[in-house]
Design a protein around this motif. Structure first.
Motif, PDB file in Angstrom:
ATOM      1  N   LEU A   1      -3.614  -1.070 -15.386  1.00  0.00           N
ATOM      2  CA  LEU A   1      -3.297   0.031 -14.475  1.00  0.00           C
ATOM      3  C   LEU A   1      -4.109  -0.301 -13.258  1.00  0.00           C
ATOM      4  O   LEU A   1      -5.040  -0.888 -13.052  1.00  0.00           O
ATOM      5  N   THR A   2      -3.380   0.063 -12.157  1.00  0.00           N
ATOM      6  CA  THR A   2      -3.851  -0.079 -10.670  1.00  0.00           C
ATOM      7  C   THR A   2      -4.377   0.980 -10.086  1.00  0.00           C
ATOM      8  O   THR A   2      -3.741   2.376 -10.270  1.00  0.00           O
ATOM      9  N   VAL A   3      -5.820   1.194  -9.651  1.00  0.00           N
ATOM     10  CA  VAL A   3      -6.560   2.067  -9.395  1.00  0.00           C
ATOM     11  C   VAL A   3      -6.917   2.174  -7.894  1.00  0.00           C
ATOM     12  O   VAL A   3      -7.270   0.966  -7.365  1.00  0.00           O
TER      13      VAL A   3
ATOM     14  N   ARG B   1      -4.103 -17.162 -24.350  1.00  0.00           N
ATOM     15  CA  ARG B   1      -3.770 -18.130 -23.283  1.00  0.00           C
ATOM     16  C   ARG B   1      -3.601 -17.251 -22.012  1.00  0.00           C
ATOM     17  O   ARG B   1      -2.663 -17.360 -21.270  1.00  0.00           O
ATOM     18  N   GLN B   2      -4.795 -16.376 -21.739  1.00  0.00           N
ATOM     19  CA  GLN B   2      -4.726 -15.769 -20.560  1.00  0.00           C
ATOM     20  C   GLN B   2      -6.188 -15.503 -19.828  1.00  0.00           C
ATOM     21  O   GLN B   2      -7.450 -15.850 -20.693  1.00  0.00           O
ATOM     22  N   VAL B   3      -6.403 -15.412 -18.559  1.00  0.00           N
ATOM     23  CA  VAL B   3      -7.661 -15.336 -17.905  1.00  0.00           C
ATOM     24  C   VAL B   3      -7.509 -13.992 -17.070  1.00  0.00           C
ATOM     25  O   VAL B   3      -6.733 -13.759 -16.481  1.00  0.00           O
ATOM     26  N   PHE B   4      -8.746 -13.182 -17.054  1.00  0.00           N
ATOM     27  CA  PHE B   4      -8.772 -11.972 -16.274  1.00  0.00           C
ATOM     28  C   PHE B   4      -9.809 -12.330 -15.242  1.00  0.00           C
ATOM     29  O   PHE B   4     -10.945 -12.667 -15.310  1.00  0.00           O
ATOM     30  N   ALA B   5      -9.008 -12.659 -14.090  1.00  0.00           N
ATOM     31  CA  ALA B   5      -9.775 -13.328 -12.902  1.00  0.00           C
ATOM     32  C   ALA B   5     -10.484 -12.848 -11.866  1.00  0.00           C
ATOM     33  O   ALA B   5     -11.040 -13.419 -11.090  1.00  0.00           O
ATOM     34  N   GLY B   6     -10.489 -11.493 -11.882  1.00  0.00           N
ATOM     35  CA  GLY B   6     -11.082 -10.690 -11.019  1.00  0.00           C
ATOM     36  C   GLY B   6     -10.514 -11.163  -9.573  1.00  0.00           C
ATOM     37  O   GLY B   6      -9.662 -11.346  -9.231  1.00  0.00           O
ATOM     38  N   ASP B   7     -11.484 -11.245  -8.632  1.00  0.00           N
ATOM     39  CA  ASP B   7     -11.085 -11.692  -7.279  1.00  0.00           C
ATOM     40  C   ASP B   7     -11.056 -13.015  -6.891  1.00  0.00           C
ATOM     41  O   ASP B   7     -11.826 -13.580  -5.803  1.00  0.00           O
ATOM     42  N   THR B   8     -10.981 -13.953  -7.908  1.00  0.00           N
ATOM     43  CA  THR B   8     -11.143 -15.402  -7.494  1.00  0.00           C
ATOM     44  C   THR B   8      -9.737 -15.916  -7.138  1.00  0.00           C
ATOM     45  O   THR B   8      -9.520 -16.504  -6.019  1.00  0.00           O
TER      46      THR B   8
ATOM     47  N   PHE C   1      -5.437 -15.404  -6.928  1.00  0.00           N
ATOM     48  CA  PHE C   1      -4.502 -14.303  -6.824  1.00  0.00           C
ATOM     49  C   PHE C   1      -3.266 -15.398  -6.830  1.00  0.00           C
ATOM     50  O   PHE C   1      -3.081 -16.377  -6.660  1.00  0.00           O
ATOM     51  N   GLN C   2      -2.232 -14.536  -7.124  1.00  0.00           N
ATOM     52  CA  GLN C   2      -0.766 -15.218  -6.969  1.00  0.00           C
ATOM     53  C   GLN C   2      -0.444 -15.649  -5.504  1.00  0.00           C
ATOM     54  O   GLN C   2      -0.454 -14.928  -4.576  1.00  0.00           O
ATOM     55  N   GLY C   3      -0.546 -16.969  -5.174  1.00  0.00           N
ATOM     56  CA  GLY C   3      -0.479 -17.477  -3.951  1.00  0.00           C
ATOM     57  C   GLY C   3      -1.597 -17.431  -2.870  1.00  0.00           C
ATOM     58  O   GLY C   3      -1.519 -17.474  -1.797  1.00  0.00           O
ATOM     59  N   SER C   4      -2.784 -16.989  -3.819  1.00  0.00           N
ATOM     60  CA  SER C   4      -4.044 -16.880  -2.596  1.00  0.00           C
ATOM     61  C   SER C   4      -5.477 -16.892  -3.394  1.00  0.00           C
ATOM     62  O   SER C   4      -5.160 -17.177  -4.611  1.00  0.00           O
ATOM     63  N   ILE C   5      -6.300 -16.592  -2.800  1.00  0.00           N
ATOM     64  CA  ILE C   5      -7.803 -16.591  -3.417  1.00  0.00           C
ATOM     65  C   ILE C   5      -8.294 -15.345  -2.960  1.00  0.00           C
ATOM     66  O   ILE C   5      -8.119 -14.762  -2.132  1.00  0.00           O
ATOM     67  N   GLY C   6      -9.621 -15.133  -3.567  1.00  0.00           N
ATOM     68  CA  GLY C   6     -10.474 -14.301  -3.095  1.00  0.00           C
ATOM     69  C   GLY C   6     -11.227 -14.332  -1.619  1.00  0.00           C
ATOM     70  O   GLY C   6     -11.022 -15.577  -1.157  1.00  0.00           O
ATOM     71  N   ARG C   7     -11.171 -12.975  -0.861  1.00  0.00           N
ATOM     72  CA  ARG C   7     -12.043 -13.292   0.438  1.00  0.00           C
ATOM     73  C   ARG C   7     -13.343 -13.836   0.146  1.00  0.00           C
ATOM     74  O   ARG C   7     -14.147 -13.717  -0.638  1.00  0.00           O
ATOM     75  N   PHE C   8     -13.613 -14.762   1.344  1.00  0.00           N
ATOM     76  CA  PHE C   8     -14.997 -15.161   1.372  1.00  0.00           C
ATOM     77  C   PHE C   8     -15.649 -15.064   2.675  1.00  0.00           C
ATOM     78  O   PHE C   8     -16.573 -15.666   3.078  1.00  0.00           O
ATOM     79  N   ASP C   9     -15.360 -13.905   3.116  1.00  0.00           N
ATOM     80  CA  ASP C   9     -15.980 -13.463   4.366  1.00  0.00           C
ATOM     81  C   ASP C   9     -16.659 -12.277   4.377  1.00  0.00           C
ATOM     82  O   ASP C   9     -17.329 -11.612   5.122  1.00  0.00           O
TER      83      ASP C   9
ATOM     84  N   VAL D   1      -2.662 -15.534 -15.564  1.00  0.00           N
ATOM     85  CA  VAL D   1      -3.749 -15.362 -14.830  1.00  0.00           C
ATOM     86  C   VAL D   1      -3.512 -13.796 -14.373  1.00  0.00           C
ATOM     87  O   VAL D   1      -2.507 -13.449 -13.514  1.00  0.00           O
ATOM     88  N   TYR D   2      -4.479 -12.933 -14.802  1.00  0.00           N
ATOM     89  CA  TYR D   2      -4.352 -11.358 -14.494  1.00  0.00           C
ATOM     90  C   TYR D   2      -5.544 -11.067 -13.470  1.00  0.00           C
ATOM     91  O   TYR D   2      -6.781 -11.027 -13.877  1.00  0.00           O
ATOM     92  N   PRO D   3      -5.135 -11.083 -12.107  1.00  0.00           N
ATOM     93  CA  PRO D   3      -6.010 -11.048 -11.059  1.00  0.00           C
ATOM     94  C   PRO D   3      -6.586  -9.545 -10.693  1.00  0.00           C
ATOM     95  O   PRO D   3      -6.015  -8.490 -11.437  1.00  0.00           O
ATOM     96  N   GLY D   4      -7.537  -9.236  -9.929  1.00  0.00           N
ATOM     97  CA  GLY D   4      -8.094  -8.056  -9.543  1.00  0.00           C
ATOM     98  C   GLY D   4      -7.400  -7.071  -8.613  1.00  0.00           C
ATOM     99  O   GLY D   4      -7.514  -6.067  -8.552  1.00  0.00           O
ATOM    100  N   HIS D   5      -6.236  -7.948  -8.061  1.00  0.00           N
ATOM    101  CA  HIS D   5      -5.253  -7.395  -7.001  1.00  0.00           C
ATOM    102  C   HIS D   5      -3.916  -7.850  -7.006  1.00  0.00           C
ATOM    103  O   HIS D   5      -3.951  -9.500  -7.434  1.00  0.00           O
ATOM    104  N   GLY D   6      -2.854  -7.234  -7.147  1.00  0.00           N
ATOM    105  CA  GLY D   6      -1.489  -8.027  -7.016  1.00  0.00           C
ATOM    106  C   GLY D   6      -1.042  -8.226  -8.518  1.00  0.00           C
ATOM    107  O   GLY D   6      -1.594  -8.096  -9.282  1.00  0.00           O
TER     108      GLY D   6
END
Length: 215
Positions: free
Chosen positions: A6-8, A145-152, A154-162, A188-193
């Motif tokens: 669920l998205t919160v 065969r799944q990974v809960f990837a947090g903010d590493t 994303f679909q077509g992107s990666i986590g912020r590093f700033d 891949v189940y990401p932290g956003h999106g």
């Protein structure tokens, strides 16, 4: 196996509930906000929460931890290197959302690379993936065969590093060594999106894919 997401929160963070269908044991991954909705979903699935496990401690991933911990009695687990991020939470929320929130208490225990978290008949492997934050981890369910990837990743992107404690080269290295070493069909189940797959990101991701310019 049971996986519910669920998205919160204002930052639209993905919280996941991972459970065992036989024993009804479960863990909650990254309860970022709206504890009531998270707990309602747990109740609907007739699950027993045994642990709260977090990929990292940015406020949008941990704001519901105190309420969920109080309601379930489940211990809160986090990597030790995330403690400075956790302790800075009230300042970050004030800066980002202009709100005052109480601190989140320290974890009951710490996550380590290579640790196996048993959830009834299911098992999650902890992999250390710093870069977006200093103690970021991901949780890999090999049987499903799944990974809960947090903010590493994303679909077509990666986590912020700033952000404070982040580092771009470290993040890229973590993704390549700990995620892209998984088979292509891992979800891949990401932290956003939206969700994606290792295979899709291995080819198409503009940061770490085959045609990426950042190497």
């Amino acid at each position: 196996m049971i996986v519910k997401g669920l998205t919160v929160g204002l930052l639209q963070e993905n919280c996941y509930i991972f459970g065992c269908s036989r024993t009804r044991s479960a863990v909650i991954i990254d309860p970022g906000d709206n504890a009531r909705a998270i707990l309602r979903l747990v109740e609907q699935q007739a699950l027993r929460v045994e642990k709260i496990i977090n990929t990292h401690a940015h406020f949008d991933h941990v704001l519901a931890v105190p309420a969920v911990r109080a309601a379930t009695g489940a211990p809160f687990l986090l990597h030790r290197a995330e403690l400075p991020i956790l302790h800075d939470l009230p300042n970050r929320v004030r800066l980002w959302l202009d709100m005052d929130v109480d601190p989140v208490d320290d974890p009951d225990d710490f996550l380590e690379h290579g640790q196996i978290i048993q959830v009834g008949d299911e098992a999650l492997e902890v992999r250390f993936t710093p870069g977006h934050s200093p103690g970021h981890v991901v949780f890999v369910h090999h049987a499903g065969r799944q990974v809960f990837a947090g903010d590493t990743l994303f679909q077509g992107s990666i986590g912020r590093f700033d952000l404070p404690g982040a580092d771009g080269p470290t993040l890229l290295h973590s993704i390549r060594e700990q995620l892209l070493t998984l088979p292509d069909d891992y979800a891949v189940y990401p932290g956003h999106g939206p969700a994606t797959t290792i295979g899709y990101e291995r080819v198409h991701n503009p940061y770490v894919g085959e045609r990426a310019s950042l190497r």
